[in-house]
Design an enzyme around this catalytic site. Sequence first.
Site, mmCIF file in Angstrom:
data_model
loop_
_atom_site.group_PDB
_atom_site.id
_atom_site.type_symbol
_atom_site.label_atom_id
_atom_site.label_comp_id
_atom_site.label_asym_id
_atom_site.label_seq_id
_atom_site.Cartn_x
_atom_site.Cartn_y
_atom_site.Cartn_z
ATOM 1 N N PHE A 189 -2.648 -1.246 1.397
ATOM 2 C CA PHE A 189 -2.174 -0.711 2.682
ATOM 3 C C PHE A 189 -3.279 -0.052 3.510
ATOM 4 O O PHE A 189 -3.112 0.193 4.679
ATOM 5 C CB PHE A 189 -1.050 0.317 2.454
ATOM 6 C CG PHE A 189 -1.533 1.642 1.887
ATOM 7 C CD1 PHE A 189 -2.117 2.597 2.720
ATOM 8 C CD2 PHE A 189 -1.429 1.921 0.535
ATOM 9 C CE1 PHE A 189 -2.581 3.805 2.215
ATOM 10 C CE2 PHE A 189 -1.895 3.123 0.020
ATOM 11 C CZ PHE A 189 -2.479 4.070 0.852
ATOM 12 N N LYS A 213 -0.608 -12.080 0.721
ATOM 13 C CA LYS A 213 0.494 -11.115 0.744
ATOM 14 C C LYS A 213 -0.039 -9.796 1.284
ATOM 15 O O LYS A 213 -0.775 -9.095 0.610
ATOM 16 C CB LYS A 213 1.043 -10.870 -0.666
ATOM 17 C CG LYS A 213 2.247 -9.943 -0.650
ATOM 18 C CD LYS A 213 2.576 -9.380 -2.033
ATOM 19 C CE LYS A 213 2.100 -7.962 -2.203
ATOM 20 N NZ LYS A 213 2.623 -6.968 -1.254
ATOM 21 N N GLU A 216 3.319 -4.187 1.789
ATOM 22 C CA GLU A 216 4.662 -4.046 2.354
ATOM 23 C C GLU A 216 4.784 -2.776 3.199
ATOM 24 O O GLU A 216 5.742 -2.605 3.939
ATOM 25 C CB GLU A 216 5.739 -4.092 1.260
ATOM 26 C CG GLU A 216 5.717 -2.949 0.260
ATOM 27 C CD GLU A 216 4.805 -3.207 -0.940
ATOM 28 O OE1 GLU A 216 3.868 -4.038 -0.832
ATOM 29 O OE2 GLU A 216 5.023 -2.565 -1.985
ATOM 30 N N CYS A 321 -11.042 3.794 -0.578
ATOM 31 C CA CYS A 321 -11.419 3.777 -1.998
ATOM 32 C C CYS A 321 -12.816 4.363 -2.196
ATOM 33 O O CYS A 321 -13.261 4.535 -3.319
ATOM 34 C CB CYS A 321 -11.277 2.402 -2.599
ATOM 35 S SG CYS A 321 -12.291 1.186 -1.796
ATOM 36 N N GLU A 422 -7.185 10.018 -8.743
ATOM 37 C CA GLU A 422 -7.747 9.679 -7.435
ATOM 38 C C GLU A 422 -6.895 10.387 -6.378
ATOM 39 O O GLU A 422 -5.664 10.424 -6.497
ATOM 40 C CB GLU A 422 -7.684 8.156 -7.243
ATOM 41 C CG GLU A 422 -8.354 7.677 -5.972
ATOM 42 C CD GLU A 422 -8.449 6.150 -5.878
ATOM 43 O OE1 GLU A 422 -7.751 5.456 -6.636
ATOM 44 O OE2 GLU A 422 -9.225 5.678 -5.029
#
Length: 528
Positions: A189, A213, A216, A321, A422
């Site tokens: 995302f 994909k 969502e 990240c 994280e």
Amino acid sequence: MLSIRTSLNKIPRTQLKLCVRSLSKIALPAVPTAHAKPGFEPYFTASYINGQAVKSDSKEWFDVYDPATDVVIAKVPQSTEAEMDEAIDAAEKAFQSFKKLSVIKRMELTFKYVELLKAKTNELAATIVFEQGKAWSAAIADVYRGIQCAEHACNVLKETEMVGLEVSTDMETKTVREPIGVVGSIMPFNFPVMIPLWTIPYIIATGNTTVIKPSEFCPGTGALLAEIAKEAGVPDGVINIIHGKAPTVTKLASDPRIAAVTFVGGNNAGKYVHQTATKHQKRVQCNLGAKNHVVVLPDADKDAVLKGVVSGAFSSTGQVCLSTDILFLVGEAREMIPDIVETVKQLKAAPGFEDGDFGPVVSKQSLERIEAVIADAEAKGAEVLVDGRLNKPSGEEFKNGYFIGPTVLKGVKKGMRCVDEELFGPIFTIVEVPTMEYTIDYINKNEFGNSVAVFTQSGPAANKFTKEINVNQVGVNVSVPIPHAAFGFTSNKNSFLGDLHFYGPTAFKFLTHPKTITTSWKNMEHHP
Ligand SMILES: *[C@@H]1O[C@H](CO)[C@@H](O)[C@H](O)[C@H]1NC(C)=O
């Protein structure tokens, strides 16, 4: 900072309409310029199969929220088994004609793709702000970093050129690189344009096809990126978009027609994708979790450190990240704490379409997790130097948004969630340490290897640090050392599973197979 309104006003109205032309049938909204208010009519997220934006037949649809207001703005389907098969079929069939295009033609398409992406930067960025929540400037950067990958993919001639040798007299061997097959791509995302562009332009350039994909949480950019490829002249079926959760992930990781899988996201899903794809004999690359450390030596330039803290911990709301989790202050560097705290206190979380330093986090669950991490640290004795829970945008309209202000913790230790997990939000911890050697040892023992940085003015100290640290993306006076497209991502340890990394030169290797052809040119005395 560029405001969304001024920049969108620069695009002529007619062109704005054109951008959403073929998608308008399935009710993709006009380019959003403001956050959704209660009562907003949600649109259906398009899938993109064989060159057409389509509305899924699925009975199962999930809600997509505007993170600034918690209003449902869209519905995203769990693509049906039949639709997933159709997309993979389309990708497989498209190859039959796409492979006949010369590499020169594919390079041309890639250049055209770059040009159209640039023209549609604002439209893509607006979709990011609306569905993902990040600040307008961060959304522009998201698109821009993706375009740099697309530009790099235009190097396809050099990166896939054949190499040959005369291996004995009048006998030659050459290596050519051929496309690997249909590539399944599973997206996170946090960068709804940049990360899909780690794959799409390289697919166009190398001659393969893909089924993607999107996340969502913010699926809307997927069909837009596919639509832009179609406008660039990329044949139908080369770029396909399907949606959903676990069933879609499993399909892409296991379908026999898929040759390779790329994944960026969390640890558990990433390990599952790696295992499943490997079991089905696919080539696979997975970028997983991280724990990023920034080390400040006493001689560091203070202004550089303050700027580095702001961009390292807060750009894209810390949902990167490579975001800073732990700031190690070595020895006297502790004297910078009051300035760091002052600088951080100035930062404002604000709705992405309004002026602020960063937007809300992506979801209510994310917000709750970060608030729980702060509460956990506090309960176990940490100091909250800057408390983001007290610093949210005011006003009725945004009271349900997923906002948390900038947060700094100190006095933390192992056993606290802020040290063990994280963070993925606008929060970091400060830890005072005696020496640089201590930090090298600590960081090398950490299971992750995504990003690390050192701030110092000493060449020898920086040299020692970069040589001894076992993290493969290192910054010297740069807090987020994300490599430019020409270099590619180089994360290691548990942050990466696979052999060939994302984007950059290894992307061409990941997406192609070497084939060697050995030919005898010997003169048999009866040539014409
Ligand atoms: C960054 O690091 C290099 C190498 O140590 C040093 O020469 C330079 O002065 C540093 N820059 C800043 C802004 O601290």
